[in-house]
Design a protein around this motif. Structure first.
Motif, short mmCIF file in Angstrom:
data_model
loop_
_atom_site.label_atom_id
_atom_site.label_comp_id
_atom_site.label_asym_id
_atom_site.label_seq_id
_atom_site.Cartn_x
_atom_site.Cartn_y
_atom_site.Cartn_z
N LYS A 160 0.85 -1.19 0.00
CA LYS A 160 0.00 0.00 0.00
C LYS A 160 0.89 1.24 0.00
O LYS A 160 1.75 1.39 0.87
N ARG A 161 0.65 2.10 -0.97
CA ARG A 161 1.44 3.32 -1.10
C ARG A 161 0.49 4.49 -1.28
O ARG A 161 0.18 4.90 -2.41
N PRO A 162 0.00 5.04 -0.19
CA PRO A 162 -1.06 6.06 -0.26
C PRO A 162 -0.61 7.32 -0.99
O PRO A 162 0.50 7.81 -0.83
N LEU A 163 -1.54 7.81 -1.82
CA LEU A 163 -1.37 9.10 -2.49
C LEU A 163 -2.69 9.83 -2.37
O LEU A 163 -3.73 9.33 -2.80
N VAL A 164 -2.67 11.03 -1.77
CA VAL A 164 -3.91 11.77 -1.49
C VAL A 164 -4.12 12.84 -2.55
O VAL A 164 -3.21 13.59 -2.90
N THR A 165 -5.36 12.89 -3.07
CA THR A 165 -5.77 13.92 -4.02
C THR A 165 -6.93 14.70 -3.42
O THR A 165 -7.83 14.11 -2.82
N ASP A 166 -6.90 16.01 -3.60
CA ASP A 166 -7.95 16.87 -3.07
C ASP A 166 -8.93 17.23 -4.19
O ASP A 166 -8.54 17.82 -5.20
N TYR A 167 -10.21 16.84 -4.01
CA TYR A 167 -11.27 17.19 -4.95
C TYR A 167 -12.24 18.13 -4.27
O TYR A 167 -13.06 17.71 -3.45
N PHE A 168 -12.12 19.42 -4.55
CA PHE A 168 -13.05 20.42 -4.00
C PHE A 168 -13.15 20.31 -2.48
O PHE A 168 -14.24 20.42 -1.90
N GLY A 169 -12.03 20.06 -1.83
CA GLY A 169 -12.01 19.96 -0.38
C GLY A 169 -12.18 18.56 0.15
O GLY A 169 -12.01 18.33 1.35
N THR A 170 -12.52 17.61 -0.70
CA THR A 170 -12.62 16.21 -0.28
C THR A 170 -11.31 15.52 -0.58
O THR A 170 -10.89 15.43 -1.74
N LYS A 171 -10.64 15.04 0.45
CA LYS A 171 -9.34 14.40 0.28
C LYS A 171 -9.54 12.90 0.10
O LYS A 171 -10.12 12.23 0.95
N VAL A 172 -9.04 12.38 -1.01
CA VAL A 172 -9.21 10.98 -1.37
C VAL A 172 -7.85 10.32 -1.45
O VAL A 172 -6.97 10.77 -2.19
N SER A 173 -7.68 9.26 -0.70
CA SER A 173 -6.41 8.54 -0.67
C SER A 173 -6.48 7.29 -1.53
O SER A 173 -7.45 6.53 -1.47
N ASP A 174 -5.46 7.09 -2.35
CA ASP A 174 -5.37 5.91 -3.21
C ASP A 174 -4.11 5.13 -2.83
O ASP A 174 -3.00 5.61 -2.99
N GLU A 175 -4.30 3.94 -2.31
CA GLU A 175 -3.17 3.12 -1.86
C GLU A 175 -2.60 2.24 -2.97
O GLU A 175 -1.51 1.66 -2.81
N TYR A 176 -3.33 2.10 -4.08
CA TYR A 176 -2.90 1.16 -5.12
C TYR A 176 -2.68 1.82 -6.47
O TYR A 176 -2.67 1.15 -7.51
N GLY A 177 -2.49 3.13 -6.47
CA GLY A 177 -2.25 3.84 -7.72
C GLY A 177 -1.01 3.35 -8.45
O GLY A 177 -0.92 3.48 -9.68
#
Length: 739
Positions: A57-74
Motif C-alpha cells: 500500500k502506497r497512499p497518495l492523497v488527491t484533493d477534490y473540491f475539499g474532499t481528500k481521497v487517498s489511493d493506496e494502489y495507484g
C-alpha cells in the motif's frame, strides 16, 4: 464502452474508498429488505492452500473540491513498471492454481468447445450492386472472415474474400470493419491484432481476392473506432484519420479524429483533408454515402453519451452542417430518391423526418413516421418502402410503410420470431430487404422480406443451433426499483420448472450508453440450464429500451438508478423463488463490469458469486485514460463538483470497506484493452483481497494477448468460458454433470 463498431461492449481511474478517505465519505446505500431478513452463510472457512499475492500500500492523497481521497494502489496503474508485471504474473499464477484444483473444469471446457464450435454463423452483412458480402464464423477457425456470395439463398455461390486466419496463422489478427465500393469491385478492410483494435485499412480486389498496394494506417482505433466511405466511381475513399506523429502531443494521439480522402494508387502522404478540424477532441466519426455516391454523410458523435451532429458533402466538395448536437438527430440514412431520412430523439421514443433535398435546412424537414409506443432504433428505405425496427422494452418489432413523396403509410407488419431481436437491415435490389432475427431460444438467421407479396423467407445465412432448446421458455417479468420504476427481467428457464428457491441463477445487465439489451441466442445458456439453472437478463435504465428518457434516467447524476434497478431484479428472483441468495450469481462486462463492481460493493450480502469482465471500477481517474475521456458525456467528470460527488458516491473502488464479507469474485481483463485500462481490474482485485473477511476467493485473470473482447481467438474464448463456468459452478455448489 459503447462505440459504433463495438459491445457490449466498450465499456476510468482511481481513488480509495470511504474507509480510506480523510473526509466526506460517500453515503451508504440502503440495505435491501430481502437481505435484512435472509440467512446468509458468512461462515465460509478461510481459503486453504496458496494465499493471494500480497500488495504493498502506497497512499497518495488527491484533493477534490475539499474532499481528500487517498489511493493506496495507484502504483498498479503503470504497466511498464516491472513490479506491476511481477504482481500481475503472480496473480495469474494464483488464479491458475485455483482453476487447476477444479476437477470439473476439463469436462466443462469440453462441453463449451462443443457449444461454441458447432456450426457457422453470419453477421455484418452488406449488399452492393447484386453482390452479398457477409462475415462468417466457421469453427475451428480462430477468427471470422469475409465472404462474398452471388445469392444469400445459396451458400454454394460463396467464396472467401479476406481471411485473417490465412493472413495470421496465430489467430490474433481480426477484421474490425469492411466497406465495399458501390460497384462491388473493391472492398476496404481494417485489420488489427491482439485485441488492440488499432486497425490499418487494406484494399482488396473482389474478383480476384488480391490485395492492392494501398494501405492507410490507423483508420480504426479503440477510442473513436473508425469508418470508411467510397467515392462515386470507386477511385478513392474517405476515411477517419487519427493524428500522425508530430501533429499532436503524445497524450492526444487517440483523439481529434478527422476525415481525409485517399485516391487509389497514390501514397498516403498525398491524402487530402476533408473535414474535422473543428470537431470536439472526443469526436467519433461514422461515414456513409448516398446511393448514387455523390453525397458523403459524416456523423460526428461527441463522445459516448449520445450526442450527434451531421455534416453533408455535396458533389462540388462543399460540406454543410445538417444538424447540431442540440438538434437531437441520432441517425440519418439516404433514401432512394436522394433525400435524407433522419431519426429525431426530440420525441423521446423517436420519430423519422425527411429532408428533401438533402441540402435543405433542417427546419424544413417533415415528419414521415411520428412517435409511437415503440422506440425507433433503426430504419432502412427502398424505392417504395420504409422499414422501421422498434424496441418494446428489449424485444423488437418490425414495421413496414409505403413510402411516397406525400409521406409514409403503415402496412401490415411482417412475421418475426416472438420475443426476439431484429438487426442488420440491408436494402437489397429495388424493394426488398435482408434482416437478421434471433431470440433467446432461436439462433440468428438472415431473412428476406420481399415487397411483392409481402413475404418473409429465411435465407441460407443461418446458424444451426448446437443444441435442442425445445424444452426451454422465456418469461418476461418486471420488478419494482427503489423509486417505483418498473424494470423488465427476461428469464430463460426449462418448461415446467418448479419454483422452490433452490436453482442456481445467473443474472446479467448493462445499463449504459443507450445500449439496448435485446434477446440474443447464447449457447452457454444450454450449459447453465442443463445443470438445473435459470438465466436472467435485465433491461436497466441507462439503456435505450424505452427511449432517450430511459437512457438519461441512468447516466450522469442518475447512474445510481442503474444499480438500484439491478439489485431490485436480483431481489425479485429470490422473492419469486427462482433461486436463493447462496445460489445467486451476477455477470457483466465493460460498463456492465462497473455494474458488477457497484453491486458487489453496495450489496455484498445479496450475491454468492460475481464475474466481471474488463470492468470500470475507479471512477475518479477514468477520464485520464484515452477511452475514458470519451465516457465523460455518459458518466460525468471530476472537474465538476456535482458530478464528482456522484462519481465518488458509487465508484466501486472507493466503496470497498475493510472487514466486509464479500462474495466470491472473478475479475477478467486483457492486457491490450484499448477501451478500459486493465489497471482497473488490478486495483480492484488488490483492494478487495485486502478488505474481504469472507474467506471466499477474489481472483484476477489477465490475458496477455487479448483486449476488450473484440478480436479474441476462438481458442481464447473457449478457455475463458471454461474458467468462468467452472468458477460459477464451484462457488455456487453445483456438481457439474456432463449431458
Amino acid at each position: 464502452m459503447a462505440k459504433s463498431t463495438r459491445l457490449i461492449p466498450a465499456v476510468l481511474v482511481l481513488a480509495p474508498l470511504a474507509a480510506h478517505c480523510a473526509e466526506a465519505p460517500p453515503p451508504e446505500p440502503e440495505t435491501p429488505a430481502i437481505v435484512q431478513s435472509a440467512v446468509v452463510a458468512d461462515d465460509t472457512p478461510p481459503l486453504s492452500g496458496p494465499k493471494p499475492p500480497s500488495t504493498p500500500k502506497r497512499p497518495l492523497v488527491t484533493d477534490y473540491f475539499g474532499t481528500k481521497v487517498s489511493d493506496e494502489y495507484g502504483w498498479l496503474e503503470n504497466p511498464a513498471d516491472p513490479e506491476v508485471k511481477a504482481w500481475s504474473d503472480a496473480q495469474n499464477a494464483f488464479t491458475r492454481t485455483y482453476f487447476d484444483g477444479l476437477e470439473a473444469r476439463p469436462a466443462i471446457k469440453q462441453r463449451i468447445g462443443q457449444l461454441l464450435a458447432a456450426s457457422p454463423s453470419y453477421f455484418g452483412l452488406a449488399w452492393k450492386n447484386g453482390v452479398t458480402f457477409v462475415m462468417e464464423e466457421l469453427p475451428p477457425k480462430q477468427q471470422p472472415f469475409l465472404m462474398v456470395l452471388k445469392s444469400p439463398e445459396d451458400l454454394a455461390t460463396g467464396r472467401v474474400l479476406v481471411d485473417p486466419n490465412a493472413i495470421d496463422p496465430t489467430g490474433k489478427t481480426t477484421i474490425d470493419i469492411y466497406v465495399p465500393s458501390r460497384d462491388a469491385k473493391l472492398v476496404a478492410v481494417s485489420l488489427s491484432s491482439g485485441g488492440t483494435e488499432a486497425g490499418d485499412v487494406h484494399v482488396y480486389d473482389v474478383a480476384t481476392g488480391k490485395e492492392r498496394p494501398d494501405v492507410i494506417s490507423h483508420v480504426h482505433g479503440g477510442t473513436a473506432a473508425g469508418s470508411v466511405a467510397w467515392n462515386a466511381d470507386g477511385t478513392g475513399l474517405f476515411y477517419t484519420r487519427y493524428p500522425r506523429a508530430g501533429e499532436r502531443p503524445p497524450t492526444d494521439m487517440d483523439f481529434y479524429q478527422q476525415v481525409w480522402f485517399h485516391k487509389l494508387g497514390t501514397k498516403p502522404e498525398a491524402d487530402t483533408y476533408a473535414i474535422g478540424k473543428d470537431f470536439p477532441r472526443i469526436v467519433e466519426v461514422d461515414l456513409d454515402t448516398s446511393p448514387d455516391g455523390k453525397f458523403v454523410l459524416a456523423r460526428a458523435a461527441n463522445g459516448d453519451g449520445g450526442e450527434f451532429a451531421f455534416h453533408l458533402r455535396a458533389p462540388d466538395g462543399k460540406w454543410t452542417q445538417v444538424s447540431t448536437y442540440a438538434d437531437k438527430i441520432a441517425k440519418a440514412r439516404f433514401a432512394a430518391d436522394g433525400s435524407l431520412l433522419l431519426l429525431s430523439t426530440a420525441a423521446p421514443r423517436g420519430k423519422i423526418l425527411r429532408l428533401a433535398p438533402a441540402t435543405a435546412p433542417l427546419a424544413s424537414a417533415t415528419v414521415v413516421v411520428p412517435e409511437s409506443d415503440g422506440v425507433i432504433t433503426d430504419f432502412v428505405s427502398t424505392k417504395t418502402r420504409l422499414f422501421v425496427s422498434d424496441l418494446a422494452g428489449g424485444p423488437s418489432d418490425l414495421r413496414v410503410f409505403a413510402l411516397s413523396a406525400k409521406g409514409a403509410a403503415a402496412l401490415a407488419s411482417p412475421s418475426i420470431l416472438p420475443v426476439s431481436q431484429v438487426s442488420e437491415m440491408e436494402a437489397v435490389g429495388v424493394d426488398d430487404i435482408l434482416f437478421k432475427n434471433e431470440s433467446f431460444v432461436d439462433p440468428p438467421a438472415f431473412y428476406r422480406y420481399t415487397t411483392e407479396g409481402s413475404k418473409v423467407t429465411r435465407t441460407a445465412l443461418v446458424k444451426t443451433a448446437p443444441v435442442d432448446m425445445s424444452d426451454t421458455e422465456v418469461v418476461r417479468e418486471t420488478c419494482t426499483s427503489k423509486d417505483g420504476t418498473r424494470v423488465p427481467i427476461n428469464i430463460v428457464r426449462k418448461k415446467g420448472m418448479v419454483l422452490g428457491g433452490s436453482a442456481p441463477a445467473l443474472l446479467t445487465g448493462y445499463g449504459g450508453y443507450g445500449v439496448n439489451r435485446s434477446p440474443r441466442f447464447r449457447p452457454m445458456n444450454r450449459l447453465w440450464l442443463d445443470q438445473g439453472g435459470v438465466f436472467a437478463e435485465t433491461n436497466l435504465r441507462g439503456g435505450g429500451e424505452y427511449g432517450e428518457e430511459w437512457h438519461k434516467g441512468g447516466n450522469l447524476l442518475n447512474k445510481q438508478n442503474v444499480f438500484d434497478d439491478m439489485v431490485s431484479c436480483a431481489k425479485q428472483l429470490v422473492v419469486d423463488k427462482y433461486t436463493s441468495i447462496d445460489k445467486l450469481a451476477i455477470i457483466g462486462g465493460s460498463n456492465g463490469g462497473l455494474l458488477m463492481g457497484a453491486e458487489l460493493t453496495q450489496f455484498p450480502k445479496l450475491f454468492r458469486a460475481v464475474v466481471s469482465f474488463v470492468g470500470i471500477y475507479d471512477m475518479l481517474h477514468v477520464e485520464n485514460t484515452p477511452n475514458g475521456a470519451f465516457n465523460v458525456t455518459e458518466y460525468g467528470t471530476v472537474r465538476d463538483p456535482g458530478q464528482f460527488q456522484a462519481l465518488y458516491a458509487y465508484s466501486p473502488f472507493h466503496r470497498v470497506k475493510d472487514h466486509t464479507a464479500y462474495p466470491s469474485v472473478l475479475f477478467l481483463t486483457g492486457a491490450n484493452d484499448p477501451r478500459v485500462d486493465p489497471y482497473h481490474s488490478r486495483k480492484m482485485t488488490a483492494r478487495l483481497q485486502a478488505a474481504t473477511s469472507s474467506g471466499r476467493p477474489v481472483l484476477l485473470r489477465t490475458s496477455s494477448d487479448t483486449g476488450h473482447g473484440m478480436g479474441s481467438p476462438l481458442s481464447a474464448e473457449i478457455e475463458e468460458n471454461a474458467d468462468v463456468y467452472a468458477f460459477l459452478f464451484h462457488e455456487l455448489g453445483v456438481a457439474y454433470k456432463s449431458p
